[in-house]
Design an enzyme around this catalytic site. Structure first.
Site, mmCIF file in Angstrom:
data_model
loop_
_atom_site.group_PDB
_atom_site.id
_atom_site.type_symbol
_atom_site.label_atom_id
_atom_site.label_comp_id
_atom_site.label_asym_id
_atom_site.label_seq_id
_atom_site.Cartn_x
_atom_site.Cartn_y
_atom_site.Cartn_z
ATOM 1 N N GLU A 1 46.488 41.258 25.008
ATOM 2 C CA GLU A 1 47.251 40.557 23.976
ATOM 3 C C GLU A 1 46.534 40.535 22.625
ATOM 4 O OE1 GLU A 1 49.871 37.427 26.571
ATOM 5 O OE2 GLU A 1 47.735 37.002 26.388
ATOM 6 N N LYS A 2 45.679 41.511 22.398
ATOM 7 C CA LYS A 2 44.928 41.501 21.133
ATOM 8 C C LYS A 2 45.802 41.796 19.922
ATOM 9 C CE LYS A 2 43.152 46.265 21.839
ATOM 10 N NZ LYS A 2 43.580 46.400 23.253
ATOM 11 N N GLU B 1 55.230 27.420 24.258
ATOM 12 C CA GLU B 1 54.772 28.703 23.715
ATOM 13 C C GLU B 1 55.887 29.366 22.933
ATOM 14 O OE1 GLU B 1 53.048 31.682 26.193
ATOM 15 O OE2 GLU B 1 51.880 30.258 27.374
ATOM 16 N N CYS C 1 56.170 38.364 47.681
ATOM 17 C CA CYS C 1 55.166 39.170 48.375
ATOM 18 C C CYS C 1 55.695 39.486 49.757
ATOM 19 C CB CYS C 1 53.839 38.409 48.460
ATOM 20 S SG CYS C 1 52.573 39.269 49.429
ATOM 21 N N GLU D 1 53.329 29.864 33.672
ATOM 22 C CA GLU D 1 54.430 30.822 33.797
ATOM 23 C C GLU D 1 54.579 31.347 35.229
ATOM 24 O OE1 GLU D 1 54.774 32.629 29.283
ATOM 25 O OE2 GLU D 1 53.658 33.778 30.771
#
Length: 692
Positions: free
Chosen positions: A360-361, A312, A164, A156
């Site tokens: 991401e639990k 995904e 930056c 990703e």
């Protein structure tokens, strides 16, 4: 670099099924259970190593591959192929502390810290060297491993850090500008630096567009967007070169993020063997399936209509929205089939086993926290079995009679500052046009502005704010030769340097459209303008002066009452329509008129809420019907599909019509392919990037 002739994504037969697997989060004794359950669920491939850098390389000169060897051997023994990530998306703490200059800096001068992911400057030589060293180590060790089916480069790109503003980035930007413009005089001309005394005498005086007292030079900002996309792409290409050197027979991809503004995916797609996407439609949005369809059509289009991979998606709820609504029973199946209906050859998820710790639990997984007793696990197993029955679809393609022009340069320029209206945003302008086509079962393909347009019955340009003369000539030649163009507002305004075209809008499209724009007339928030047809415009209107075009609809209220709003202009053997206002959902009537004249027909006349597409293979044609509605729907099989066929999901014969329950689907094998469903031949196999 891309291989558009590839008929299958990987050596794995059939349609790919699986998801991200993060075994470093679990004791090794859990791995055997995972491998066994993967086999039970019908998983054929998993993505591993995405966030394994710290485990694979615990220190500057310390490597630990033994655990990874055991993992890949275990998966291979259970018949599960591997999509092996280069693990470069999340630099380890030891690297950041040894080289703190790796960390990215914001436009306000704030250096972002370690503790999340993608914490690196795209221009950092220290990050690049470390990432390439890791990539080479992985390729040297695993390029010939029997489990390896796909290389997964990084992860990703641009999800968290797309730019930056550190000194190293400034130097890289100056070098990029030097390659682009050559002389400083050429840059001064391109940037219009006579304005506000911004002239430069050397490249050394140029800095990134950091936070300034007032508006920043718009062409500098446009070039910065181009540079930032190119800087990340350079990192990707560097990793890809190593993988090609050491494992040339294994395909490589990186996961795109649907219609993502920050990266010019036309250019990126050239570096992929095939395109893959991460897609997370919101179950709380009743129109999410339309946005998903749009994104999937883009993924299919980016590499010339070849099959792509849904790398995904969420099995149920995500973890990062303010409110994370699960997918109700059947929705995960329906939305996965939708990706297949739009050209995907694989359905993957994030992730295999739900995490117990970390950000991401609470994200759903194919194997949820409750394990095999959960509803989610039952859906995982059921869909794996269904997907196995659809394996013959792999390699088949969609046809498209209608093209939509998409240009990242134009997107970036359109959404610049100090415009007549800040409400003109590319996704908002595109979505109503696409929604109308989706509702009418008309399949589209996206094309870059330099694409060959011959073969499309109609070309749509909801907005082409930035338009180069050479691209306008392609469009004019297309219409002159018999094509049908529908162009939206605020188009043909600026050139490639973001300078207003001589004579104003629509610039190089003036002749083909048969009009000029005298003045832009944005609509204030909360107000609408009525057209003679009864359609309503919001956001935007224009004072146009016809120069050969005929009025197809006019303004009936507001300050432009009595003036043309929508025009039609015969040009050569074709026709060009111009819509000078934002019509929202009312754009459908104009598109109906234009597409009917162009001879565009739907796949089937489907009831509201039913999505219909066709994929054609070498021997068979596959008709997809998906009911996104909340009530049963009946669709008549007519024309080339009147004889019906076999529903691959049930194995039953289908004749005359198909009845679908809410969230129901059918995939019908039609033995003889109708002429309208030839492969996506109008779309060039390697569309390439837009001119820079």
């Amino acid at each position: 670099m891309s291989r558009p002739g590839r008929t299958r994504l990987t050596r794995v037969p059939g349609l790919l099924y699986g998801g991200d697997y993060n075994p470093e989060q679990w004791p090794e004794e859990v791995w055997a259970e995972d491998a066994r359950l993967m086999r039970e669920a019908g998983v054929t491939m998993v993505t591993v190593g995405v966030f394994s850098w710290a485990r694979l390389q615990p220190g500057p000169d310390t490597w630990d591959f033994a655990w990874f060897d055991r993992l890949l051997d275990l998966l291979h023994a259970h018949g599960v192929a591997v999509d092996l990530a280069t693990a470069t998306a999340s630099p380890p703490a030891w690297l950041v502390r040894a080289h703190p200059e790796i960390l990215p800096v914001t436009a306000d001068g704030v250096r972002l810290e370690f503790g999340s992911r993608q914490h690196y400057c795209p221009s950092s030589p220290q990050y690049r060297a470390a990432a390439l060293r890791l990539t080479r180590a992985l390729a040297e060790r695993y390029a010939n491993h029997p489990a390896l089916a796909l290389w997964h480069i990084h992860n990703e790109y641009g999800d968290h850090v797309t730019e930056c503003f550190c000194p190293r980035s400034a130097a890289h930007f100056r070098a990029w500008l030097g390659e682009r413009y050559g002389t400083i005089d050429a840059l001064n001309h391109a940037w219009g630096t006579a304005f506000w005394s911004q002239r430069y005498t050397t490249y050394d005086e140029i800095e990134p567009p950091r936070t300034a007292p007032g508006p920043v030079n718009p062409t500098q900002l446009l070039d910065w967007r181009r540079f930032c996309s190119d800087a990340l792409l350079a990192l990707h290409r560097a990793e890809r070169e190593i993988l090609t050197e050491l494992g040339p027979d294994t395909p490589a991809t990186t996961n795109f993020m649907s219609m993502f503004k920050a990266l010019d995916y036309w250019k990126w797609a050239q570096a992929e063997d095939f395109v893959s996407d991460d897609a997370y439609p919101d179950p709380a949005d009743p129109h999410a399936h339309i946005t998903a369809s749009l994104n999937y059509d883009l993924m299919r289009s980016l590499n010339g209509g070849t099959p792509w991979l849904l790398l995904e998606q969420a099995p149920s709820a995500v973890s990062w929205r303010p409110v994370n609504v699960p997918k109700k029973p059947g929705l995960q199946r329906l939305w996965s089939l939708q990706a297949l209906a739009r050209g995907a050859d694989g359905i993957m998820y994030f992730q295999w086993r739900a995490s117990r710790a970390g950000a991401e639990k609470y994200h759903s997984a194919l194997l949820p926290h409750r394990g095999t007793a959960s509803r989610g696990w039952r859906e995982t197993v059921r869909f794996g079995a269904e997907l196995a029955r659809l394996g013959d679809i792999a390699g088949s393609r969609l046809a498209a009679d209608v093209a939509i022009v998409l240009d990242w340069d134009s997107w970036w320029a359109l959404e610049g500052d100090d415009h007549p209206s800040a409400r003109m945003r590319w996704p908002d302008l595109l979505r109503p046009w696409y929604t109308a086509l989706h509702a009418r079962s008309i399949t589209i393909t996206f094309v870059p502005p330099d694409a060959a347009l011959d073969g499309y019955r109609a070309v749509l340009a909801p907005n082409l704010h930035l338009l180069r003369p050479e691209h306008a000539r392609r469009i004019a030649d297309y219409v002159r030769g018999g094509g049908h163009l529908v162009c939206g507002p605020f188009s043909g305004v600026v050139d490639g340097h973001d300078h207003i075209h001589d004579g104003g809008a629509p610039g190089p499209l003036r002749e083909v459209l048969g009009l000029s724009v005298d003045e832009f007339w944005p609509v204030p928030d909360g107000e609408t303008v009525t057209l003679a047809s009864g359609a309503e415009a919001t956001l935007w209107t224009e004072w146009i002066v016809t120069e050969g075009a005929e009025t197809a609809d006019g303004y009936a209220s507001g300050p432009l009452a009595g003036r043309p709003a929508v025009t039609r202009h015969p040009y050569g053997s074709g026709t060009a329509w111009y819509v000078s206002c934002h019509l929202g959902e009312d754009i459908g009537d104009i598109l109906d008129r234009a597409l009917t004249a162009a001879g565009v027909r739907p796949v089937l006349d489907a009831p509201e809420g039913v999505e219909v597409t066709v994929r054609a293979g070498a021997r068979d044609t596959y008709l997809f019907l998906l009911n996104h509605g909340d009530r049963p729907a009946r669709t008549a099989l007519t024309g080339a599909y009147a004889a019906g066929g076999t529903d691959l999901l049930t194995g039953g014969a289908v004749h005359g019509h198909i009845a679908l329950e809410p969230l129901g689907a059918a995939v019908i094998r039609v033995a003889s392919a109708p002429g309208s469903t030839a492969p996506d031949s109008p779309t060039p196999d390697s569309p390439g990037g837009t001119d820079q």
